[in-house]
Design an enzyme around this catalytic site. Structure first.
Site, PDB file in Angstrom:
ATOM      1  CD1 TRP A 327      26.041 -34.041 -42.045  1.00 40.35           C
ATOM      2  CD2 TRP A 327      25.195 -35.943 -42.834  1.00 40.35           C
ATOM      3  NE1 TRP A 327      26.945 -34.565 -42.925  1.00 40.35           N
ATOM      4  CE2 TRP A 327      26.453 -35.739 -43.433  1.00 40.35           C
ATOM      5  CE3 TRP A 327      24.474 -37.087 -43.181  1.00 40.35           C
ATOM      6  CZ2 TRP A 327      27.011 -36.619 -44.353  1.00 40.35           C
ATOM      7  CZ3 TRP A 327      25.034 -37.961 -44.100  1.00 40.35           C
ATOM      8  CH2 TRP A 327      26.277 -37.730 -44.682  1.00 40.35           C
ATOM      9  CG  HIS A 328      20.977 -38.473 -43.253  1.00 38.07           C
ATOM     10  ND1 HIS A 328      21.352 -38.517 -41.939  1.00 38.07           N
ATOM     11  CD2 HIS A 328      21.579 -39.536 -43.849  1.00 38.07           C
ATOM     12  CE1 HIS A 328      22.147 -39.558 -41.742  1.00 38.07           C
ATOM     13  NE2 HIS A 328      22.304 -40.191 -42.884  1.00 38.07           N
ATOM     14  N   GLY A 329      19.393 -34.294 -44.658  1.00 39.59           N
ATOM     15  CA  GLY A 329      18.621 -33.473 -45.583  1.00 39.59           C
ATOM     16  C   GLY A 329      17.733 -32.496 -44.856  1.00 39.59           C
TER      17      GLY A 329
END
Lengths: 485, 306
Positions: A327-329
């Protein structure tokens, strides 16, 4: 438009005055104004992506309305999956497509098959991970019948695109924020001044602490071989402070701005670095995301896998945290970061009984101190993967930490130029900040009570000092870390 | 609500007054950008040779030694993007322009402009290159201590700030940097290497192409050169990048008939005595470089202009 920009300093007072003096009598008009302001705020970055935001509002609104109108399970499930595919699809296309193409090509190349995969030039819309999760959370709540579908499209769109939250959260719940758009909002003096104080503290955290810590962290991460192992540990510690003050600073400003507009927003941080285990850390760090993942991913998954017993919980935990990392990257470093946290939580689950036994037999202060030390060290270690641009950089950084100079005295001088990395005053300010954070740890935000009951001239002097510190010691303007996700 | 706004205004007013006063006072102090803008506003139609570039040109080219009417429009840390901006700003005024002498160095082509310099072009040249409001205000782009010192020395101590000569040259005199050529070479190369930026590189290449096109359309000669630098600076740069820059400039030279390129980077005629620090020339060095460029532009055109 970023909170730490002059553009926002002009934009927000205008919005505030119009909001409370011009459109305050009519709730619909007030919501429409919030929506328009949010679109201006978002479009300031790139107006072309307003269509994406609008379509996100429209699709989720329609699905929500249809869900409330239908009672047959297959149709409701189909509607839910439509929303899931649409929202996650947006993320896949805009955030992960190039990563997946690159990974497939690398995988085939590894097995001797040469594929030519051309990456697409896709711009990542800011805040996409936040507003899609907020909208998806709404659909899930309507599907579970925990929330009523919003009838008013303007209110719903204002909820999804609410400008204080759109870039980097907190990811609000439909059950908490959406009803606030249906109630008349009245100006509350105490809430407003509290909001201003929270904004001020958030700006200090971001501009003075995070942006200056970034100088030290960037220096060590850019050239790990140029520093001793102990200096690299210090670099990782600076990044630990940076990411906390950056993101919690953003959340403070977002919550403060919302307060000024009469909204209550959920708390996003609760002294995460004082956690005694990793599970505890996730109850205190980015609370809005961790609770979202817990409610909509981990819990349903572990219920599905309950027949497997503890194995089911372990699988659910691990999958949740791998996805949390992703989700963060779109980078393997985030997957490793998520995976490490997943593993730590699995360890928490399987060692619960043993730890309880040890706890009973040990002095509680000693036990807590050791737990805190190991948890904090683990978190600092995992931030290395989070910060590194790629896996090789992370590996080099860790390798250099243990290269033999681990126990040397860390130096704070740039080896190639002989200049000090940070001015001495900044170290003092960082210590002062850590003290305030510790002092105000039981408050909603650490600055909440400091000077609140002082006499006005003294209180104003305190605020002026913080403003002067922000101006005088501002670090090189950096993007908010989480606004890039 | 009214009480809240009243208190907020009372609280903010001193800050607004201080910031506005500092902004006004700072803008009134003479500076290089302002002087150059004023000169170009009045005399751009009479300039025959226009020198563009960064501080290497600002200190390294003294138009007093050029035979034709010339002006040094270089500014500290000015990349090609802003060279092009200045050229375009006065595009309808260059009635007598014969030659544009533009310096292309490692920093002017690869590096990002320092954040505090961007605002100077927005404020003094009226270029409007930034979307951010803060980049139009001095108070938000200079270190507070710098602003306070400038105000103190100009208004209270009464120092006269003469940023450059009428023709745009700044001088270090014949002095040398106290830090020495070895240290400054290493330091400046480190700073430049750190500020390399792909976005800036492509922006500067586009700007360079635009300058070429402008020169072709205007029928103006374009003299491109890489300025001399002390070997301690060159040795600390990434040689691949330096070679790439030289190859790009040579290819432009080959492809365009009105373009000439000269590389002074390794010119051994510049000795230790010509440098202020590893990348900036002192007065003697400036005279030497200016005369060399002047003779290349004027005295043997058949050799360089194809």
């Amino acid at each position: 438009m970023l909170f730490n920009s002059l553009d926002f300093a002009v934009f927000f007072p205008l919005v505030f005055i119009l909001y409370w003096f011009v459109v305050q009598r009519n709730l619909k008009l007030q919501n429409l104004f919030v929506l328009a302001s949010s679109f201006v705020f978002y479009g300031w970055w790139d107006w072309r992506f307003l269509a994406l935001l609008f379509s996100g509002c429209l699709v989720n609104y329609i699905v929500g309305r249809l869900l409330s109108a239908r009672n047959d399970k297959p149709v409701r499930r189909l509607l839910l999956w439509t929303a899931v595919v649409y929202n996650i699809g947006l993320l896949v296309v805009f955030k992960y497509l190039n990563f997946f193409i690159g990974s497939f090509v690398s995988a085939f190349t590894f097995f001797g098959l040469n594929l030519s995969g051309s990456s697409l030039n896709i711009v990542l819309p800011v805040g996409i991970s936040f507003f899609t999760f907020q909208a998806l959370g709404y659909v899930l709540e309507v599907y579970r019948r925990n929330a009523d579908a919003e009838r008013n499209f303007i209110s719903f769109s204002a909820f999804v695109s609410f400008f204080p939250l759109i870039l980097a959260g907190p990811i609000e719940r439909a059950t908490h924020l959406l009803p606030q758009f249906s109630k008349k909002r009245t100006f509350d003096y105490t809430k407003a001044t509290d909001g201003l104080r929270q904004i001020l503290w958030g700006l200090f955290k971001k501009i003075v602490i995070a942006d200056n810590c970034a100088i030290f962290a960037n220096a060590t991460f850019d050239d790990p071989s140029g520093y001793s192992g102990s200096t690299l540990v210090l670099g990782a510690l600076f990044y630990t402070i940076q990411i906390y003050s950056d993101f919690s600073g953003y959340s403070d400003i977002a919550i403060g701005v919302s307060k000024l507009m009469g909204f209550d927003i959920i708390r996003n941080f609760n002294n995460p670095y004082l956690s005694l285990n990793v599970a505890d850390f996730w109850r205190r760090w980015h609370i809005s995301l961790s609770s979202w993942l817990r409610d909509y991913l981990f819990t349903p998954m572990s219920i599905k896998l309950r027949s497997l017993g503890v194995t089911g919980i372990i699988i659910s935990l691990f999958v949740t945290f791998i996805l949390c990392g992703l989700w963060h990257g779109a980078n393997y470093t985030f997957i490793v970061w998520g995976g490490l946290h997943g593993l730590a939580l699995v360890w928490d689950v399987i060692s619960t009984r043993t730890r309880k036994k040890i706890r009973k037999q040990t002095n509680s202060t000693l036990y807590n101190s050791i737990s805190w030390f190991f948890t904090f060290s683990f978190i600092v270690f995992t931030w290395i993967f989070f910060r590194a641009e790629n896996f090789i950089q992370a590996n080099n950084f860790i390798y250099e930490i243990f290269s033999g100079s681990f126990f040397s005295i860390p130096y704070i001088i740039e080896p190639s130029t002989g200049r000090t990395i940070l001015p001495k005053t900044i170290y003092f300010l960082i210590l002062l900040f850590l003290f305030f954070e510790l002092y105000g740890r039981n408050q909603e935000f650490s600055f909440a009570q400091i000077g609140k009951n002082w006499k006005r001239p003294l209180r104003f002097a305190l605020y002026y000092s913080i403003i002067i510190a922000i101006y005088w010691f501002s670090g090189p303007g950096q993007q908010f870390i989480y606004a890039q996700f | 609500m009214k009480n809240f706004l009243k208190l907020f205004l009372i609280f903010s007013l001193p800050l607004v007054i201080i910031c506005t006063s500092v902004e006004i006072l700072t803008r009134r102090i003479p500076n290089v950008y302002k002087c150059k803008k004023d000169y170009l506003d009045k005399h751009s139609d009479s300039i025959s040779i226009l020198f563009l570039g960064n501080s290497c040109v600002l200190y390294g080219i003294n138009p007093d030694y050029v035979n034709k009417i010339s002006f040094n429009a270089a500014n500290p840390g000015q990349p090609l993007f802003y060279d092009n901006g200045i050229l375009k700003k006065y595009q309808n005024n260059w009635n007598n322009l014969d030659c544009i002498a533009i310096q292309v160095s490692y920093s002017s082509i690869f590096c990002e402009i320092d954040f505090f310099r961007k605002c100077k072009y927005n404020i003094y040249f009226g270029m409007h290159t930034s979307k951010k409001l803060a980049e139009y205000i001095e108070v938000f782009n200079s270190a507070p201590i710098v602003l306070i010192k400038r105000i103190y020395y100009y208004y209270i101590k009464g120092y006269s700030f003469t940023p450059c000569t009428d023709l745009g040259w700044c001088s270090y005199g014949d002095s040398k940097s106290s830090e020495g050529l070895v240290k400054t070479g290493k330091d400046i190369a480190w700073v430049h290497s750190k500020s390399i930026n792909d976005k800036s590189f492509s922006e500067n290449i586009i700007a360079l192409k635009s300058i070429f096109e402008f020169a072709i359309n205007k029928g103006v000669k374009l003299f491109v050169y890489t300025p001399p630098a002390y070997h301690t600076y060159n040795e600390n740069l990434d040689s691949t990048d330096v070679n790439q820059m030289i190859a790009i400039l040579k290819s432009f030279d080959r492809e365009h008939s009105n373009v000439a390129y000269a590389n002074f980077l390794y010119d051994t005629s510049f000795s230790e005595a010509d440098y202020y620090d590893a990348v900036h020339l002192n007065e003697a060095g400036a005279k030497k470089l200016t005369c060399k460029i002047d003779s290349l532009i004027n005295k043997c055109p058949q050799n360089i202009w194809k």
